[in-house]
Design an enzyme around this catalytic site. Structure first.
Site, PDB file in Angstrom:
ATOM      1  CD  GLU A  12      -3.239  -1.050   1.921  1.00  0.00           C
ATOM      2  OE1 GLU A  12      -3.277  -0.207   2.818  1.00  0.00           O
ATOM      3  OE2 GLU A  12      -4.187  -1.825   1.675  1.00  0.00           O
ATOM      4  CD  GLU A  52      -3.625  -6.083   2.825  1.00  0.00           C
ATOM      5  OE1 GLU A  52      -4.510  -5.342   3.305  1.00  0.00           O
ATOM      6  OE2 GLU A  52      -2.402  -5.849   2.925  1.00  0.00           O
TER       7      GLU A  52
HETATM    8  O1  AHR Z   1      -5.392  -6.091   6.696  1.00  0.00           O
HETATM    9  C1  AHR Z   1      -5.302  -4.938   7.475  1.00  0.00           C
HETATM   10  C2  AHR Z   1      -4.612  -3.794   6.762  1.00  0.00           C
HETATM   11  O2  AHR Z   1      -5.382  -3.377   5.678  1.00  0.00           O
HETATM   12  C3  AHR Z   1      -3.270  -4.075   6.158  1.00  0.00           C
HETATM   13  O3  AHR Z   1      -2.230  -3.982   7.070  1.00  0.00           O
HETATM   14  C4  AHR Z   1      -3.149  -3.012   5.117  1.00  0.00           C
HETATM   15  O4  AHR Z   1      -2.324  -3.374   4.054  1.00  0.00           O
HETATM   16  C5  AHR Z   1      -4.584  -2.736   4.719  1.00  0.00           C
HETATM   17  O5  AHR Z   1      -4.869  -1.386   4.705  1.00  0.00           O
END
Ligand code: AHR
Length: 511
Positions: A197, A320
């Protein structure tokens, strides 16, 4: 009156909406001799971050704990995860990855520095789980490793040295340090992420700035021949396609895939996302409507890849995804602990069917997260543990790992609310590695069953046998006092009389 909605299939999209009925009439058509892309096992990957009780308590209790463990990893959780054949584990973050310095997590545990986990609750991070421990865990699971490097607050040298420490087979000082710390053989790393991110917690960068940094960092990731991990560029999220576009247009080498993140909130307000277990049919629809946006987001990102990488070399890694609700009242909000219901199971199957549909580009994904965090497989409470409805869907879909997709079209019925509509049913169809043909179906509609007609050519099948996951209540969940409220039941039906109950997930073998 019968409902009609044609949805995207492996080979195209056609939409036509009709009206709602009591039972959906669904037709799935396929030529079983045709083959589509490989459904890579890593599509079913998971994410374990140093966040809340995800690592400590969730998987690691230490070798001296009263909780039965192997090398400090709790046996109950290990056994549960082994049963669903977790293929890949992403570690150490997430946002945590861009603050993680690998040297903090090697050597004698009692001498490791204690840091503050600034992203997640400001708690003390003992670094008890570091490189050696996480590879123990991954090896105990029989999974592959996806290690996420620190681009945001680390250095090129630090990242390059970590990779050398993990993978070198030479007598280099770093490799010998690894040996001294207990590991003779180098480890295999399946994927290595260069930042996370980077548009946000990973450094608030522009995609152009990140692109230059990526090239620099990736240049110095050096491994013995044949041991190079797939390198992952940190990409965009939700509706954004700019990161995929800029990275794929400007990074011509040393990048196997671009990450992409999309979380399902019941609504779009991050301050009031919605309750994990108290919801009604409107919230159910809103959640599924948002999760199904994955369809549009994948298509939009894949269009950028098709433009910049027509040869299809770069993968789209959804590293994710999952539901994100309001934190459970009374718990540390930064720990992101949430319960999990039948709704999460349906969300999981909807996403799996989309990942399988776009498997030409989507070679790897990681649900967020494995234990005790967000849409978890396992929840723990001291020495106790339970598996969630999401866990069961991962178990049911394991037959699709490394299967070969069979293209199909589906006339899916429409699940409507107001002027919005979703397909009532989505599916996956594939030839498993065991030579059997597997079909997965999910009915998104909480109230109406679906009658399924299979129009299959070049196959002689009369039955579907497998497992069905459903419950009378949309909010059904497993708790520490009632652990088996939501669990799969054996299912067998003639193909001439196949009914998919409302709000259910079915995975079966054609016979
Ligand atoms: O999964 C929780 C968080 O969500 C992670 O650390 C991040 O990459 C995302 O914003």
């Amino acid at each position: 009156m019968k409902s009609k909605l044609l949805v995207a299939t492996l080979f195209g999209v056609g939409l036509s909406f009709g009206c709602v009925s009591e039972q959906h009439d669904v037709t799935l058509t396929a030529n079983l001799k045709e083959t589509g892309p490989l459904l890579h096992k890593d599509i079913y990957g998971q994410f374990a971050e140093h966040l809340g009780r995800g690592i400590y308590e969730g998987i690691y209790v230490g070798p001296d704990s009263d909780i039965p463990n192997t090398k400090g990893f709790r046996n109950d959780v290990l056994n549960a995860l082994k049963a669903i054949k977790v293929p890949l584990v992403r570690w150490p973050g997430g946002c945590f990855a861009d603050e993680y310095h690998w040297r903090d997590g090697i050597g004698k545990q009692s001498e490791r520095p204690v840091k503050v986990n600034t992203h997640w609750g400001g708690v003390e991070e003992t670094n008890a789980v570091g490189t050696h421990e996480i590879f123990d865990f991954i090896e105990l699971l029989g999974a592959d490793a996806y290690i996420n490097g620190n681009l945001g607050s680390g250095s090129v040298q630090e990242m390059a040295e970590w990779v050398e420490y993990m993978t070198s087979d030479k007598n280099s000082t770093l490799a010998n340090e690894r040996r001294k710390n207990g590991r003779e053989e180098p480890w295999d790393i399946a994927y290595f992420g260069i930042g996370n991110e980077s548009w946000g917690c990973g450094g608030n960068m522009s995609p152009e700035y990140y692109t230059d940094l990526y090239k620099q960092y990736a240049t110095f990731i050096k491994t013995p021949p044949g041991k190079k991990p797939k390198l992952v560029g940190s990409g965009g999220h939700t509706e954004d396609t700019q990161w995929t576009d800029v990275l794929s247009a400007n990074i011509q080498q040393n990048m196997d895939g671009i990450s992409y993140h999309f979380y399902t909130l019941p609504n779009s307000d991050w301050q009031k996302k919605g309750h994990a277990t108290e919801f009604d049919n409107d919230d159910w629809f809103a959640t599924l409507e948002r999760t199904y946006r994955m369809n549009d987001y994948l298509k939009a990102n894949i269009a950028k890849l098709d433009k910049n990488d027509p040869e299809g070399k770069i993968g789209l890694y959804v590293d994710e995804w999952g539901t994100w609700y309001d934190p459970e009242p009374g718990r540390e909000p930064g720990f992101l602990y949430q319960q999990n219901t039948l709704r999460d199971a349906v969300v999981t199957a909807v996403n799996f069917n989309l990942f399988n549909q776009y498997a030409d580009r989507v070679h790897m994904t990681n649900i967020a997260q494995m234990v005790n965090v967000l849409q978890a497989m396992v929840l723990t409470d001291g020495a106790d543990m339970l598996v969630t409805p999401t866990y069961h869907v991962f178990g049911m879909y394991k037959v699709f790992q490394n299967a070969t997709a069979i293209p199909f079209t589906i006339d899916s019925g429409a699940y409507q609310q107001g002027d919005k509509q979703l397909p009532a049913v989505t599916a996956s169809l594939a030839l498993g590695t065991d030579g059997h043909v597997y079909l997965a179906l999910v009915n998104l509609d909480p109230e109406n069953d679906a009658s399924i007609e299979l129009n299959l050519s070049n196959g002689n099948f009369s039955k579907l046998t497998g497992e069905l996951l459903t419950h009378d209540a949309i909010t059904a969940k497993n708790t520490f006092s009632q652990k088996e409220v939501v669990k799969p039941a054996a299912f067998s039906a003639s193909l001439n009389d196949l009914t998919l109950p409302a709000k259910s997930v079915l995975v079966g073998r054609l016979q």
